[in-house]
Scaffold this motif. Sequence first.
Motif, short mmCIF file in Angstrom:
data_model
loop_
_atom_site.label_atom_id
_atom_site.label_comp_id
_atom_site.label_asym_id
_atom_site.label_seq_id
_atom_site.Cartn_x
_atom_site.Cartn_y
_atom_site.Cartn_z
N HIS A 243 0.83 -1.22 0.00
CA HIS A 243 0.00 0.00 0.00
C HIS A 243 0.86 1.26 0.00
CE1 HIS A 243 -3.58 2.49 1.00
NE2 HIS A 243 -2.65 3.25 1.55
N PHE A 244 0.52 2.18 -0.94
CA PHE A 244 1.25 3.44 -1.05
C PHE A 244 0.28 4.60 -1.28
CE2 PHE A 244 4.22 0.17 -2.14
CZ PHE A 244 5.44 0.61 -1.64
N ASP A 245 0.61 5.74 -0.68
CA ASP A 245 -0.10 7.00 -0.92
C ASP A 245 0.83 7.93 -1.67
OD1 ASP A 245 -2.53 6.47 0.62
OD2 ASP A 245 -1.23 6.58 2.38
N TYR A 246 0.24 8.78 -2.52
CA TYR A 246 1.06 9.76 -3.23
C TYR A 246 1.17 11.01 -2.38
CZ TYR A 246 3.03 12.43 -7.10
OH TYR A 246 3.86 13.19 -7.90
N ALA A 247 2.36 11.24 -1.85
CA ALA A 247 2.56 12.29 -0.87
C ALA A 247 2.51 13.69 -1.47
CB ALA A 247 3.92 12.09 -0.17
N ARG A 248 2.64 13.81 -2.78
CA ARG A 248 2.69 15.12 -3.41
C ARG A 248 1.33 15.63 -3.87
NH1 ARG A 248 8.02 13.72 -7.15
NH2 ARG A 248 9.45 13.33 -5.40
N SER A 249 0.28 14.87 -3.65
CA SER A 249 -1.06 15.29 -4.05
C SER A 249 -1.63 16.29 -3.05
CB SER A 249 -2.01 14.09 -4.15
OG SER A 249 -1.81 13.39 -5.35
N ASP A 250 -2.41 17.23 -3.55
CA ASP A 250 -3.14 18.13 -2.67
C ASP A 250 -4.28 17.35 -1.99
OD1 ASP A 250 -1.59 20.31 -3.41
OD2 ASP A 250 -2.88 20.77 -5.13
N PRO A 251 -4.79 17.84 -0.86
CA PRO A 251 -5.94 17.17 -0.23
C PRO A 251 -7.08 16.98 -1.23
CG PRO A 251 -5.06 18.87 1.20
CD PRO A 251 -4.33 19.02 -0.11
#
Length: 270
Positions: A243-251
């Motif tokens: 599992h990964f989240d894209y840290a550079r995305s805006d809310p």
Amino acid sequence: MTCAGGVGRRRAKAWMAPAAAMVLAALMQDAAAQRGVPSGFVYLRNVDPTIAQDIRYAGSDNFVGRPLPGYEAPECILRQDVAAALKRVQADLSASGLSLKVYDCYRPTRAVRAMVAWVNDGRPDAATKRFFPKLAKGSLLRGYIASRSQHSTGTAIDLTLIRASAAPAATFDPAAAYGPCTGAAAQRSPDTSVDMGTSFDCFDSASHTASAAISSDQRRWRTMLVEAMRKQGFRNYHREWWHFDYARSDPASHYDFPIRSPSRGGEQQH
């Protein structure tokens, strides 16, 4: 001069008309490709068709044992910036003869609710016990199954590594007695993933990214995946190596639109 200027303008218009028509056609094609998804979302296959897809919640090889609501097609949909970042990860891996394979991308909120309802339905869990061999079904809401998921924003993804030359996996057989998710790779349900020590969606401490219960080779594969993703702005969830989240995305907002196949025009690459 006036006559010559008029002829020039007419010639320019005649030249521009086909070009404008081509641009309009391309825009209409792109709109068709993304039909049914909100602005800012894209089909991953239109961004990078070389990334393998094995969308587990569109079938029965998952901990619920059936397709989840909202998964009307086995397609990966993501926010456009997330898909672009994933394409960069894929390019980085290609030099090593490796490829990404995605298990889940955008997840409708109705599917999230169905997961929670399954945990609390009081029914026997024998059919899918292989996904949580050491835990009680009712305990899965503590650290594994969330009542609110980043997947519903289109900025989270579940994935693994495969060898670029890997043959397709054998067909999943719902009637087969597959081994636990923590067992040897050959005993688990069919998959083309390199051996990460557990299968996808294995609710067990062995799935924790830094688990000491796996071999050195399995740890090496996990480290390679985490580092490749981190380089392009993704952060790993420590309890799930996949599992990964894209840290550079805006809310982003949570969505509930269904996952459907793109139109035939959507099969063309951007």
